[in-house]
Design an enzyme around this catalytic site. Sequence first.
Site, PDB file in Angstrom:
ATOM      1  CB  SER A   1      -9.861 -39.393  54.954  1.00 55.07           C
ATOM      2  OG  SER A   1      -9.171 -38.589  55.908  1.00 55.07           O
TER       3      SER A   1
ATOM      4  CE1 TYR B   1     -13.273 -41.088  58.654  1.00 53.43           C
ATOM      5  CE2 TYR B   1     -10.938 -40.533  58.699  1.00 53.43           C
ATOM      6  CZ  TYR B   1     -12.218 -40.298  58.230  1.00 53.43           C
ATOM      7  OH  TYR B   1     -12.441 -39.294  57.322  1.00 53.43           O
TER       8      TYR B   1
END
Length: 268
Positions: free
Chosen positions: A150, A164
């Site tokens: 990401s 995350y």
Amino acid sequence: MNVADLFSLKGRTALVTGGSRGIGRMIAEGFIASGAKVYISARKAEACDAAAAELSRQGECISLPQDISTVEGCHALRDQLLAREEKLDILVNNAGAAWGAKFEEFPESGWDKVLDLNLKSPFFLTQALHETLKKAASPERPAKVINIASIDGIKLNPMDTYSYHASKAGLIYLTRRMAARLVRDKIVMSCIAPGPFASQMNRAARDQSEEVGRRVPLGRIGTDEDMAAAAIYLASRAGDYVVGDTIAVDGGVALADLPARGISGDPM
């Protein structure tokens, strides 16, 4: 030079984890359109079966439902695949999770769930499928492993998504470390760091695409074709010489000094 052949996946077999929706499904659909036989895996069997049935209208797609958040789950998915295939040309480690909570309240469960699926599973699933990938690999046509990270592994956003961020930054560097080992077996590992794409995980991009798109330097969120094209490039002959690197597919978000809320892969 035949450019069409450079990007063709005809005759190749691929496995895409988290392939029933979102970015995984975009990649699976692109692989099918490029001629690959595609297996998709997801934790929810009904959703995985339904997605495979829909994608099979365009080519060959088989559902292999499995929770891969544990090493045992990774081995179970390997066994399912080996019951059908002798070798695997392409593995896409896409299955992932996110968790948001205030720093003072962030729970161990939110840490472990995200790290297990986003960082541990790509390692242990690749390890489990190592011999299967080696059988498909050659100097002329290496096998491929593509990790899906990401832009949150590259650039901070203002949300409290600690595990995350850590998992995706870790996956980017893990890609480099694993790539250095796997290339000896003619297995090429690389990574994609997506920006804003409409998905269940990024509901802001899905539900407020115009607003989120205005904060992207290119002026829009990513499309299915944007994600599929990047994955096809890395999976095909065109990407054979890209080893251990991470490609940001984000419309310029990682380069821009802009507020990041809503333009990452985090849930809104």
